[in-house]
Design an enzyme around this catalytic site. Structure first.
Site, PDB file in Angstrom:
ATOM      1  N   ASP A 178       6.460 -43.650  35.203  1.00  0.00           N
ATOM      2  CA  ASP A 178       6.534 -44.643  36.271  1.00  0.00           C
ATOM      3  C   ASP A 178       7.570 -45.704  35.896  1.00  0.00           C
ATOM      4  O   ASP A 178       7.667 -46.081  34.726  1.00  0.00           O
ATOM      5  CB  ASP A 178       5.160 -45.305  36.424  1.00  0.00           C
ATOM      6  CG  ASP A 178       4.912 -45.849  37.808  1.00  0.00           C
ATOM      7  OD1 ASP A 178       5.255 -45.146  38.780  1.00  0.00           O
ATOM      8  OD2 ASP A 178       4.371 -46.959  37.926  1.00  0.00           O
ATOM      9  N   TYR A 207       9.193 -49.369  35.261  1.00  0.00           N
ATOM     10  CA  TYR A 207       8.626 -50.669  34.922  1.00  0.00           C
ATOM     11  C   TYR A 207       8.484 -51.478  36.211  1.00  0.00           C
ATOM     12  O   TYR A 207       9.320 -51.377  37.103  1.00  0.00           O
ATOM     13  CB  TYR A 207       9.529 -51.398  33.931  1.00  0.00           C
ATOM     14  CG  TYR A 207       9.694 -50.674  32.619  1.00  0.00           C
ATOM     15  CD1 TYR A 207       8.583 -50.363  31.844  1.00  0.00           C
ATOM     16  CD2 TYR A 207      10.946 -50.301  32.159  1.00  0.00           C
ATOM     17  CE1 TYR A 207       8.717 -49.695  30.634  1.00  0.00           C
ATOM     18  CE2 TYR A 207      11.101 -49.635  30.952  1.00  0.00           C
ATOM     19  CZ  TYR A 207       9.988 -49.329  30.192  1.00  0.00           C
ATOM     20  OH  TYR A 207      10.122 -48.660  29.003  1.00  0.00           O
ATOM     21  N   PHE A 242      12.771 -45.503  30.571  1.00  0.00           N
ATOM     22  CA  PHE A 242      12.671 -46.230  29.301  1.00  0.00           C
ATOM     23  C   PHE A 242      13.680 -47.367  29.154  1.00  0.00           C
ATOM     24  O   PHE A 242      13.559 -48.187  28.246  1.00  0.00           O
ATOM     25  CB  PHE A 242      12.798 -45.283  28.093  1.00  0.00           C
ATOM     26  CG  PHE A 242      11.698 -44.272  27.981  1.00  0.00           C
ATOM     27  CD1 PHE A 242      10.444 -44.645  27.498  1.00  0.00           C
ATOM     28  CD2 PHE A 242      11.894 -42.962  28.358  1.00  0.00           C
ATOM     29  CE1 PHE A 242       9.412 -43.716  27.406  1.00  0.00           C
ATOM     30  CE2 PHE A 242      10.876 -42.018  28.267  1.00  0.00           C
ATOM     31  CZ  PHE A 242       9.629 -42.400  27.794  1.00  0.00           C
ATOM     32  N   HIS A 279       3.377 -39.303  23.398  1.00  0.00           N
ATOM     33  CA  HIS A 279       4.211 -40.325  24.028  1.00  0.00           C
ATOM     34  C   HIS A 279       4.543 -41.434  23.014  1.00  0.00           C
ATOM     35  O   HIS A 279       3.738 -41.730  22.132  1.00  0.00           O
ATOM     36  CB  HIS A 279       3.459 -40.909  25.230  1.00  0.00           C
ATOM     37  CG  HIS A 279       4.313 -41.691  26.161  1.00  0.00           C
ATOM     38  ND1 HIS A 279       4.570 -43.027  25.986  1.00  0.00           N
ATOM     39  CD2 HIS A 279       4.973 -41.326  27.294  1.00  0.00           C
ATOM     40  CE1 HIS A 279       5.353 -43.460  26.966  1.00  0.00           C
ATOM     41  NE2 HIS A 279       5.609 -42.446  27.767  1.00  0.00           N
TER      42      HIS A 279
END
Length: 383
Positions: free
Chosen positions: A134, A136, A147, A260
């Site tokens: 998703d 930010y 990222f 992750h």
């Protein structure tokens, strides 16, 4: 959604301008190895794409709903995805985003950056795919690359952990100055950083999930797997990302899976996964020295084993350069010595990573929310 009249080449300051087309052929980009027939056909199809003719064939409603895609989705991707964005499901997604906008609900990333991944990493340049989740959901964070965050926003916890893993693979790696988290240099070098969901309502993680983005981004992944026949590296971190690459041909491509990099799971194997070095070793075998990814993010730095072929890290177009810190942004060793977030209560963990300039990413929030629910259920059962 209001019509976006600016073309990608004239996007406003602070947004990702459209990247120029790569000079020369794919062979010159990856080395002199011959292109398999499948990849040549895909490249040829993109080159023959008549965008004007395609746009002229759209209905008035389609043109209105797809103005963002027409203006900002790189042609190298649009040529392959044009049929997918005219499906009823995708058009319903665009209607949903239009309603969000008309209702005064702010969402991220900024509209002109939703497809910045396509402009920084054209289809024919993809060498590595990093699957995110998703975007930010706070101001000045998401800008269309998984990222990555723009300055002056500091690198989020997951990205900090990626820096630690990189440092283990490449001791010469130095994190960006001023705790930066801008990853456009990777994207410009062929690293496709794709989130599963491309938009999110402000301050509400996963608020645009299950609206149609998942099917679209799965198509992007499948397209790379099917058409980039010379092979690419897929990095899938966490269970959701792993599901996205289940059907990828492992004889043709390299699939690297791990937990992750979120603080909730990184200590369970991510730091020592070795993915960044493993990707390069595989790419060099496939493409020669030109296939190697330079993971450096600082000006003039490089992680390449053949420095003579390495280019200096480039700054994002129109982005404000982060000031150079005296410590060059070195990742502090204490980051690996923190008590694992998973060992803390959901309340303590949320307070730690939401304090100051640190913040949780969507995966952290989802896990913490589940933990809070489990705690509440346990407390209720004990009453």
């Amino acid at each position: 959604m209001s019509t976006l009249k600016r073309k990608a080449s004239t996007l406003p300051n602070g947004s990702d301008s459209k990247k120029p087309k790569a000079n020369g052929s794919i062979a010159s980009f990856f080395g002199a190895a011959p292109k398999p027939a499948g990849e040549s056909a895909a490249t040829s199809a993109a080159a023959k794409f008549d965008k004007k003719k395609w746009v002229d064939g759209l209905t008035g409603e389609q043109k209105k709903l797809l103005q963002l895609e027409i203006d900002t989705l790189d042609d190298s991707w649009l040529a392959h995805l044009k049929d997918d964005i005219t499906t009823n499901e995708f058009l319903e997604l665009k209607k949903f985003l239009e309603k969000e906008t008309n209702a005064g609900k702010k969402w991220f990333p900024p509209k002109e950056d939703v497809y910045s991944w396509s402009r920084h990493t054209p289809f024919h340049n993809v060498k590595v795919v990093i699957v995110g989740q998703d975007p930010y959901h706070n101001i000045n964070q998401a800008h269309g690359l998984a990222f990555s965050v723009r300055p002056p926003t500091p690198a989020p916890p997951s990205l900090k952990n990626m820096y630690i893993a990189l440092k283990k693979d490449y001791p010469s790696f130095v994190a960006p100055p001023n705790r930066g988290g801008l990853l456009t240099p990777w994207a410009d070098r062929g690293v496709l950083m794709l989130n599963t969901c491309l938009t999110v309502r402000a301050h509400e993680a996963n608020s645009h999930s299950n609206r149609g983005w998942e099917r679209f981004t799965q198509k992007v992944i499948d397209l790379v797997a099917q058409k980039r026949t010379r092979g690419v590296v897929f990095m899938a971190w966490g269970t959701p990302a792993g599901k996205r690459v289940q059907k990828v041909d492992q004889q043709r491509h390299l699939i690297l899976k791990s937990v992750h990099p979120s603080p909730l799971s990184a200590s369970k194997g991510f730091f020592d996964c070795g993915h960044f070095k493993a990707a390069n070793e595989w790419l060099v075998k496939r493409y020669g020295d030109e296939g190697e990814i330079d993971w450096a993010l600082g000006p003039g730095a490089t992680t390449k084993t053949t420095p003579s072929t390495a280019g200096a890290a480039t700054a994002e177009p129109n982005a404000k350069a982060a000031p150079t810190a005296q410590n060059n942004g070195l990742v502090k060793q204490e980051a690996t010595e923190k008590k694992p977030l998973a060992e803390k209560s959901s309340v303590d963990a949320a307070e730690e990573y939401n304090s100051g300039e640190d913040y949780l990413d969507s995966e952290d929030e989802a896990v913490l929310e589940a933990a809070a629910v489990a705690t509440a259920v346990k407390s209720q059962s004990e009453v």
